[in-house]
Design a protein around this motif. Structure first.
Motif, PDB file in Angstrom:
ATOM      1  N   HIS A 115       1.264  23.076  12.459  1.00 23.19           N
ATOM      2  CA  HIS A 115       1.776  23.331  13.802  1.00 23.19           C
ATOM      3  C   HIS A 115       2.751  24.490  13.814  1.00 23.19           C
ATOM      4  CE1 HIS A 115       5.106  20.677  12.386  1.00 23.19           C
ATOM      5  NE2 HIS A 115       5.804  21.527  13.082  1.00 23.19           N
ATOM      6  N   THR A 153      -3.704  17.764  17.546  1.00 24.61           N
ATOM      7  CA  THR A 153      -2.311  17.364  17.334  1.00 24.61           C
ATOM      8  C   THR A 153      -1.378  18.553  17.077  1.00 24.61           C
ATOM      9  OG1 THR A 153      -3.201  15.305  16.447  1.00 24.61           O
ATOM     10  CG2 THR A 153      -0.876  15.709  16.143  1.00 24.61           C
ATOM     11  N   ARG A 189      -1.149  20.721  20.186  1.00 31.13           N
ATOM     12  CA  ARG A 189      -0.298  20.165  21.236  1.00 31.13           C
ATOM     13  C   ARG A 189       1.178  20.356  20.915  1.00 31.13           C
ATOM     14  NH1 ARG A 189      -0.595  14.089  23.429  1.00 31.13           N
ATOM     15  NH2 ARG A 189      -1.885  13.851  21.593  1.00 31.13           N
ATOM     16  N   GLU A 190       1.532  20.135  19.650  1.00 34.94           N
ATOM     17  CA  GLU A 190       2.940  20.287  19.287  1.00 34.94           C
ATOM     18  C   GLU A 190       3.446  21.702  19.509  1.00 34.94           C
ATOM     19  OE1 GLU A 190       4.735  18.670  15.858  1.00 34.94           O
ATOM     20  OE2 GLU A 190       3.163  17.184  15.610  1.00 34.94           O
ATOM     21  N   ARG A 196       3.768  22.405  23.292  1.00 37.12           N
ATOM     22  CA  ARG A 196       4.893  21.739  23.946  1.00 37.12           C
ATOM     23  C   ARG A 196       6.209  22.337  23.492  1.00 37.12           C
ATOM     24  NH1 ARG A 196       2.716  17.151  26.942  1.00 37.12           N
ATOM     25  NH2 ARG A 196       4.650  17.571  28.012  1.00 37.12           N
ATOM     26  N   ARG A 197       6.243  22.818  22.265  1.00 33.30           N
ATOM     27  CA  ARG A 197       7.464  23.468  21.831  1.00 33.30           C
ATOM     28  C   ARG A 197       7.697  24.755  22.621  1.00 33.30           C
ATOM     29  NH1 ARG A 197       9.008  25.215  15.653  1.00 33.30           N
ATOM     30  NH2 ARG A 197      10.934  26.295  16.148  1.00 33.30           N
ATOM     31  N   ALA A 223       8.952  23.862  25.952  1.00 29.60           N
ATOM     32  CA  ALA A 223      10.363  23.490  25.899  1.00 29.60           C
ATOM     33  C   ALA A 223      11.255  24.724  25.857  1.00 29.60           C
ATOM     34  CB  ALA A 223      10.635  22.620  24.677  1.00 29.60           C
ATOM     35  N   GLU A 224      10.772  25.799  25.248  1.00 32.03           N
ATOM     36  CA  GLU A 224      11.566  27.020  25.164  1.00 32.03           C
ATOM     37  C   GLU A 224      11.407  27.885  26.399  1.00 32.03           C
ATOM     38  OE1 GLU A 224      10.194  28.677  21.537  1.00 32.03           O
ATOM     39  OE2 GLU A 224      11.454  27.406  20.294  1.00 32.03           O
TER      40      GLU A 224
END
Lengths: 221, 221
Positions: A20, A56, A59-60, A63-64, A67-68
DNA sequence: AGGGTGGGTTTGTGATCACAGCATAGGCCA
DNA sequence: TGGCCTATGCTGTGATCACAAACCCACCCT
């Protein structure tokens, strides 16, 4: 299944074994340097297919980036690169001015000759990118100029915030530098270097503020 | 398995159906308001068990908090709440000053009487929290005071950055307000309100800067 | 008695699957 | 011919599982 790995991403910086993280870094660079246009959609399975990983890690990393603030998330969970409003662009420009003026001011007393030489050589590369009409290369090298200066400020949290702003402006910056067609020599960068040499703090703050603000001003339609 | 759901988190704000968002919000509040001590470890299965979800949403919320700097990630992937160095604390305090002075300055021309009344009533609650020795309540109400003011600035990106800084300081703030034992009336908050009433921008900037900086100064050992 | 070492346990990582929501494109009816 | 409606694919979400690495603690050797 692992045969379908298509490392179309940059072959460099593979020191980390984490999947990831690799995906995240590649996508982050693409976004920050304007490789993706505003409004483009990214899908989990698409990212996974491109990097040869499952949903997986895809997606991580997505989403990171959400978030930024680098990507925006619709109500139904769809992830796209954001189309910034004029108010948002002005706000981010003000944020850049605020943070980067402070960073440059903190870097000033620590700026030795080696740093100034390095900044000068980056400036030469920027001029090359401009003459080659390489938008992505221009943005990347321009940000490298700023990052090199701010690293001397010894303020990692502040620098991280500035980079977050760059990331949010990435897709929009591409639209900007794709629009301006004049061969723009980095005039403000020369002012920055001159102020660094002279130890002139007010001049440095003004030069950084101008450099950060003027480009984004063209963008407000 | 779903019987083991123990909603120890706040019962409010359950409008969103998304599991990872619910977990994220609960953990974020805990961290920001100093409910977790610095250096505490969080495990995926532990979070999942506590909120009655599987590892997937637990992992997403944890990584989102890591991305925002609220939690730190060890090289082996373990997630803990960070123990900040003195340099980092000073940097974050400088960041608070930078951002929040600007936010208050932008809120000033939009500050009507209703806002000032609201700030005053929040201040009363803060005094109650102080007298009750309720550290978590104090931090939460204090941040509510600042957020209420800054919301008037109409600068969502800037406010989001300020909240990110609060989040990073959360576990450390608890250590601070657990240490100081004097019944501290919110003196600076009264200065802020006075400057708002008078329309005094330099005074407002100074009051916000003092309020933000002085508390954190005690923390540097 | 102290320190290194073994195994058992706990941890994060990534893959896969079932499912529900949505968007779109094609067909169907008036 | 035009508008509506359904069906099918594609999307994100969350659960579960297999696996490898890290961790912890007791035990054994010197």
């Amino acid at each position: 299944m692992s045969i379908s790995a298509k490392p179309t991403a940059s072959p460099s910086s593979d020191t980390t074994a984490s999947a990831h993280d690799r995906v995240y870094r590649a996508l982050r660079a693409r976004i920050m340097y304007g490789d993706i246009a505003p409004g483009e959609a990214l899908t989990l399975r698409g990212i996974g297919r491109e990097f040869g990983v499952s949903m997986t890690p895809a997606r991580e990393s997505l989403r990171r980036l959400v978030a930024e603030g680098a990507l925006s998330l619709s109500s139904s969970g769809r992830v796209t690169t954001p189309e910034l409003s004029n108010e948002r662009i002005e706000e981010l420009a003000a944020l850049r001015a605020l943070l980067e003026v402070e960073l440059s001011s903190r870097a000033l007393p620590r700026a030795h000759m080696a740093l100034i030489d390095r900044l000068h050589s980056i400036n030469v590369t920027i001029a090359e990118m401009v003459s080659k009409r390489d938008a992505v290369g221009y943005i990347r090298t321009n940000l490298e100029f700023h990052r090199t200066l701010y690293l001397r400020a010894q303020a990692p949290a502040m620098l991280a915030m500035a980079e977050t702003v760059w990331l949010q402006l990435g897709p929009t910056m591409r639209a900007l530098y794709g629009r301006l067609r004049r061969t723009d020599p980095p005039q403000n960068h020369r002012l920055i270097i001159a102020a660094l040499k002279a130890g002139d703090e007010p001049g440095l703050r003004l030069a950084v503020r101008s450099d950060v603000t003027q480009g984004l001003r063209l963008l407000v339609v």
